[in-house]
Write an enzyme that holds these catalytic residues in place. Structure first.
Site, PDB file in Angstrom:
ATOM      1  N   ASP A 197       0.861  -1.167  -0.030  1.00 36.81           N
ATOM      2  CA  ASP A 197       0.064   0.125   0.050  1.00 36.81           C
ATOM      3  C   ASP A 197       1.071   1.116   0.021  1.00 36.81           C
ATOM      4  O   ASP A 197       2.031   1.130  -0.613  1.00 36.81           O
ATOM      5  CB  ASP A 197      -0.878  -0.123   1.390  1.00 36.81           C
ATOM      6  N   HIS A 212      -3.770   6.351   3.744  1.00 35.64           N
ATOM      7  CA  HIS A 212      -4.366   4.971   3.026  1.00 35.64           C
ATOM      8  C   HIS A 212      -3.714   3.500   3.538  1.00 35.64           C
ATOM      9  O   HIS A 212      -4.583   2.911   4.109  1.00 35.64           O
ATOM     10  CB  HIS A 212      -4.111   5.065   1.211  1.00 35.64           C
ATOM     11  N   SER A 242     -11.005   0.080  -1.550  1.00 30.17           N
ATOM     12  CA  SER A 242      -9.840  -0.295  -0.815  1.00 30.17           C
ATOM     13  C   SER A 242     -10.234  -0.752   0.834  1.00 30.17           C
ATOM     14  O   SER A 242      -9.354  -1.303   1.344  1.00 30.17           O
ATOM     15  CB  SER A 242      -9.223   0.983  -0.629  1.00 30.17           C
TER      16      SER A 242
END
Ligand SMILES: *[C@@H]1O[C@H](CO)[C@@H](O)[C@H](O)[C@H]1NC(C)=O
Ligand SMILES: *[C@@H]1O[C@H](CO)[C@@H](O)[C@H](O)[C@H]1NC(C)=O
Ligand SMILES: *[C@@H]1O[C@H](CO)[C@@H](O)[C@H](O)[C@H]1NC(C)=O
Ligand SMILES: *[C@@H]1O[C@H](CO)[C@@H](O)[C@H](O)[C@H]1NC(C)=O
Ligand SMILES: *[C@@H]1O[C@H](CO)[C@@H](O)[C@H](O)[C@H]1NC(C)=O
Ligand SMILES: *[C@@H]1O[C@H](CO)[C@@H](O)[C@H](O)[C@H]1NC(C)=O
Ligand SMILES: *[C@@H]1O[C@H](CO)[C@@H](O)[C@H](O)[C@H]1NC(C)=O
Length: 721
Positions: A142, A202, A529
C-alpha cells in the site's frame, strides 16, 4: 481464450499509439520508458543467479547503452523478472526472446480509496486463539504505514514469529515493534525522501482495518466515536510501501510482492488497481499473487470503484480473493436545517459544530462576479468571490464544488448532486461544514431559497444513523462479469467499504482538499480499498483455525458461508479446494501457450485429448459462472469436487433455487462422506431456452447436512460481442 488475447492486443495497440505520439516530440534519451520483463517462476538450479541472467539478457539487446544505466530492479526472491529503462524497439526485441513471458509498460495503478466488525459478526468477544493469531503475519502492499499509530502498538505481543524472514527497512527515523514487524519501500515521496512512512493515510487505514490493535475511544472529531480494532488484533503486520501520494507504479508493486512472498507473510492485502482490466501476464497483482498462491499465501484485492456498470472489475485472476464494497448498518450523515424548520438529510463527514446557529444562505450565482450564472450556480473553480462568501452557507449545483467553496472561504456549503455524477452513497471528509444532498432534496432547498428574502440555514455536526437496508453492494463498487476470463465469477465477495473509521497518518490531508491542514489520527474513508482489508482480516481469522489450509480452501470457506464470520466460516463443512496444478490447467484452457505456462508455473499443459477438465468453467471454484451465446439454447455442464472438512461421517443434500429462465440439476444430489478430507465430485447441469443479449440468469446451489450450509452462486450470462 479469445477474450484474453484480444484484450491484451487491444491494450498493446492503444499503448503503442500513445507512446509514438510522445516520442515524436522528445529528445533521444526521453524515448526510453520503464518496462517490466516478466520471466515466470525462478529456476531451481543452484548456480542460477537471476540478476546476472537479467544483465546478460539486457547486454544482448541494448543499443549503445550500458546495462548499469538501464536495469532498475531485479525480481529474484519469489519469481523471475526485472524492470528496465528501454526504448520501444528494445522492448519489442525482448518480448520475442526465449524465457520471457511478457514485456509490459510500467503502468501506474491507483489506490482504491469501527463498528464494521460487529456488523459482520466478529464481535469483540468472538472465540479467538491469541497464541495462533499472533503467529499470523499480514503483508500490506500500500502507501506505507504510520508506525507510531496507537493501532500498531505491540501491547501484549511477544517477539516476531519464528518463520519471519523479513526486515525493518523503513528508512530514516522508522522503527518497527512486535506488532509492525517489517517494513520496506520501493518509491520515493515527493519530498525526495525514501521511507516506508505513510504520508497519504491510505496504507495506515487498510493495515489497521485488517490487524490494528484495540484502541479505545477513537473518533474523527467525535464522529463515529468508538473502539477501533482490526479483525485480528493480535496478528503481525509487514508494510510494503509501493505508492506515492498519487500513484502506485507497477515495478514497485511487483517488488513488494517479490519480498512479501519471500519474507514469510501468511496473507497479502492489496487495495489498489488499474483503471481498466489487464491480461494476467501484464497485471502485476495477478503475477505477484500467483506466486504467492504457490507459496500458500492468499492475496485479497479490491474490485475497484468504477461501478455500477458491467465489466468494471479490474483484477480478475481466479487465485485472488477479489472484494467488492458493501454498506454496513451504520451510515454517517449530516443534516441541514432550513430557516423554515425543514430538516434535510445529507451526506458528509463534518467534524465542525455551528452550534445550531442559522447563517445566511446564498446560491453560487449570488456570490460570483467572475462567472456566467450556470457555472456560478455550480460553484465551478474560480467562480466564487472571496468578499461575498464570508460567513455564508453557499448552495452549489455540483457534488464536486467542495474545493472551490472551501478555498473561497465560505462558512459552509450545501451540495446538490448533479445527475451526471455517481449516486451519493458515501460520506466524505470535508474541510468545512458540508452536506451532499440528492436532487429531490435539492428541490426542497431551492424552493425554500426562492420563498424568502432572507434565507438562512445551518448544518449540524455529523451523526450516525442505522441503515436497515444494509448490507448492499454500494453504487461505486466495480461489477462483473469478468472481462478477462468470462467463466470465473468476479468479484468473489463483498465486505464493508462505506464510511470506515480506521487509523490515519497525522501528516496526511484528511479531506484531500488543498489547504485542509488538520491533523488526525483516525479518519473515515470509503471505497473497495476499505473492503479489501476486511476480507484479508477475515481470511487471517480463518487461518488461525486452519493453519494448514490452502489459499483456495480459505477463500472457499469465506465465500460459501457468505461471510458469516463468527463460527460458521471457521467450520464451513465442505470446501472447494483448487491446487496449483488446476490453475495450470485453467491457464492452458483459456489459451496460454504451453511454453509460457511452463515458465510461469513450472508445469506443462496437459496434452488435450478431448477431455473437458481444462474448460475454464470447470476450474474447481466456489462459484459457478459461464458465458453463453445470446439467443441460443443454454446448456452448461459444470464439474466440481468438494473436500469434507466438517464432520467425519456426514451426508449433504443439495438444494437449488433458480430464476425461471434456467433449470439446474445436480448429479448426484446427495454426497455421503465417511472420513475427513474425503473428496466427492458432482456435476451441475444448467439448461434454458436462451438469454437475450447481455442478459443474466442466476441460481444458488446449497449443500447442507444438519450443521453446515455451503452456498454457491450460479451465474450464466450472455455477452454481446
Ligand atoms: C521521528 O518521527 C516522529 C514521528 O513523525 C517524530 O515525532 C520525531 O520527532 C522524529 N524524530 C526524529 C529524530 O526525526
Ligand atoms: C433523497 O434523499 C432523501 C434524504 O436522504 C431520501 O429520503 C430520498 O429517498 C432521496 N431520494 C432519492 C430519489 O434518492
Ligand atoms: C460554537 O461554540 C463554540 C464554543 O462555545 C465556539 O468556540 C465556536 O466558535 C462556535 N462556533 C460557531 C460557528 O459559532
Ligand atoms: C440570488 O440570485 C437570484 C437569481 O439567481 C436572485 O433572484 C436572488 O434575489 C438573489 N438573492 C440574493 C440574496 O442576492
Ligand atoms: C435527479 O437525478 C436523476 C439521476 O440521478 C435524474 O434521472 C432525475 O431526472 C433528476 N431529477 C431532477 C428533478 O432533477
Ligand atoms: C520445477 O519442476 C522441477 C521438475 O518437476 C522441479 O525439480 C523443480 O523443483 C521445480 N521448481 C520449482 C521452483 O518449483
Ligand atoms: C485423456 O483424458 C482422460 C480423461 O478424460 C485421461 O484420463 C487420460 O489420461 C488422457 N490421456 C492422455 C494421453 O492425456
Amino acid at each position: 481464450m479469445a477474450a484474453t488475447s484480444l484484450l491484451s492486443n487491444t491494450f498493446l495497440i492503444v499503448f503503442l499509439a500513445i507512446a509514438s505520439i510522445n516520442l515524436s516530440c522528445c529528445a533521444q534519451d526521453e524515448d526510453q520508458k520503464v518496462y517490466i520483463v516478466y520471466m515466470g517462476d525462478l529456476p531451481t538450479e543452484s548456480e542460477y543467479t537471476p540478476m546476472s541472467h537479467h544483465q546478460n539478457i539486457l547486454q544482448e539487446i541494448l543499443e549503445g547503452r550500458s546495462v548499469q544505466e538501464t536495469l532498475i530492479h531485479s525480481y529474484e526472491r519469489s519469481f523471475n523478472g526485472f524492470s528496465a529503462k528501454l526504448t520501444e524497439q528494445e522492448a519489442q526485441k525482448l518480448s520475442g526472446m526465449k524465457g520471457i513471458v511478457s514485456v509490459f509498460p510500467n503502468r501506474e495503478f491507483q489506490l482504491q480509496t469501527t463498528r464494521s466488525w460487529d456488523f459482520l459478526g466478529l464481535t469483540e468477544n468472538v472465540n479467538r486463539i491469541p497464541s495462533v493469531e499472533s503467529n499470523t503475519i499480514i503483508g500490506v502492499i500500500d502507501s506505507g504505514i504510520w508506525p507510531e499509530s496507537a493501532s500498531f502498538s505491540d501491547d501484549g505481543l511477544g517477539p516476531s514469529p519464528k518463520k519471519w524472514k523479513g526486515t525493518c527497512n523503513g528508512g530514516h527515523n522508522f522503527t518497527c515493534n512486535n506488532k509492525l514487524i517489517g517494513a520496506r519501500y520501493y518509491v520515493t515521496d515527493e519530498s525526495g525522501e525514501g521511507s516506508a512512512r505513510d504520508i497519504k493515510g491510505h496504507g495506515t487505514h487498510t493495515a489497521s482495518t485488517a490487524a490494528g490493535n484495540m484502541v479505545n475511544g477513537v473518533s474523527f472529531f467525535n464522529v463515529a466515536k468508538g473502539n477501533a480494532r482490526g479483525a485480528v488484533p493480535s496478528a503481525r503486520i509487514a508494510a510494503y510501501k509501493v505508492c506515492t501520494t498519487s500513484s502506485c507504479p507497477n515495478d514497485a508493486i511487483l517488488a513488494g510482492f517479490d519480498d512479501a512472498n519471500a519474507d514469510g507473510v501468511d496473507l497479502i492485502s492489496v487495495s489498489l488497481g488499474n483503471f481498466y482490466p489487464l491480461a494476467f501476464e501484464e497485471d502485476p497483482i495477478a503475477i505477484g499473487s500467483f506466486h504467492a498462491m504457490k507459496n500458500g499465501i492468499l492475496t485479497s484485492d479490491s474490485s475497484g470503484n468504477s461501478g455500477p456498470g458491467p465489466k468494471t472489475v479490474v483484477s480478475n485472476a481466479p487465485w485472488l480473493l477479489n472484494v467488492a464494497a458493501s454498506s454496513t448498518d451504520r451510515r454517517i450523515i449530516d443534516k441541514v436545517f432550513l430557516g423554515n424548520g425543514k430538516a434535510i438529510q445529507g451526506l458528509g463527514v463534518n467534524g465542525f459544530n455551528l452550534n445550531g446557529t442559522a447563517f445566511p444562505l446564498l446560491y453560487g450565482d449570488n456570490v460570483s462576479t467572475a462567472c456566467d450564472p450556470l457555472s456560478a450556480k455550480r460553484c465551478s473553480s474560480g467562480c466564487l468571490d472571496k468578499d461575498l462568501v464570508e460567513g455564508k452557507i453557499v448552495i452549489c449545483d455540483s457534488a464536486r464544488a467542495v474545493s472551490e467553496v472551501f478555498t473561497s472561504g465560505a462558512l459552509g456549503t450545501i451540495l446538490i448532486s448533479d445527475s451526471s455524477l455517481a449516486r451519493p452513497d458515501a460520506s466524505f471528509v470535508s474541510p468545512l461544514p458540508a452536506a451532499l444532498i440528492n436532487n429531490t432534496s435539492g428541490d426542497l432547498v431551492k424552493s425554500y431559497f426562492k420563498s424568502t428574502q432572507n434565507p438562512v440555514a445551518t448544518i449540524l455536526p455529523t451523526e450516525s444513523v442505522k441503515d436497515s437496508e444494509a448490507p448492499v453492494v454500494i453504487w461505486f463498487s466495480s461489477r462483473g462479469p469478468n472481462s478477462i476470463s468470462p467463466d470465473i465469477v468476479k468479484p468473489d465477495i463483498s465486505a464493508p467499504g462505506v464510511d470506515i473509521l480506521a487509523a490515519f497518518s497525522p501528516v496526511a490531508n484528511p479531506s484531500g482538499i488543498p489547504g485542509d491542514t488538520r491533523s488526525v489520527k483516525y479518519s473515515i474513508l470509503s471505497g473497495t480499498s476499505m473492503a479489501c482489508p476486511h476480507a484479508t482480516g477475515a481470511a487471517a481469522y480463518m487461518k488461525t483455525f486452519h493453519a494448514d489450509w490452502s489459499p483456495s480452501a480459505i477463500k472457499s470457506a469465506l465465500m460459501t458461508t457468505a461471510f458469516a464470520m463468527d463460527i460458521k466460516a471457521t467450520n464451513p463443512g465442505l470446501v472447494y479446494d483448487t491446487s496449483a496444478d488446476e490453475y495450470v490447467q485453467f491457464l492452458c484452457g483459456i489459451g496460454y501457450d504451453s511454453t509460457k505456462v511452463k515458465l510461469i508455473t513450472n508445469s506443462s499443459c496437459p496434452s488435450s485429448n478431448g477431455s473437458t477438465t481444462d474448460q475454464p468453467w470447470n476450474l474447481n471454484y466456489p462459484s459457478f459462472g459461464a458465458h453463453v451465446e445470446a439467443g441460443k439454447k443454454v446448456h452448461v455442464k459444470f464439474t466440481r469436487t468438494v473436500t469434507n472438512v466438517g464432520t467425519m461421517k456426514s451426508m449433504y443434500k443439495v438444494k437449488i433455487t433458480s430464476d425461471d429462465r434456467i433449470t439446474v440439476s445436480v448429479e448426484p444430489n446427495v454426497l455421503s462422506f465417511k472420513s475427513l478430507n474425503e473428496k466427492k465430485s458432482f456435476v451441475v447441469n444448467v439448461a434454458g431456452d436462451g438469454l437475450g443479449s447481455d442478459e443474466m440468469a442466476t441460481a444458488s446451489l446449497v449443500w447442507s447436512d444438519e450443521d453446515h450450509t455451503v452456498r454457491s452462486p450460479i451465474v450464466v450470462y450472455s455477452q454481446s460481442e
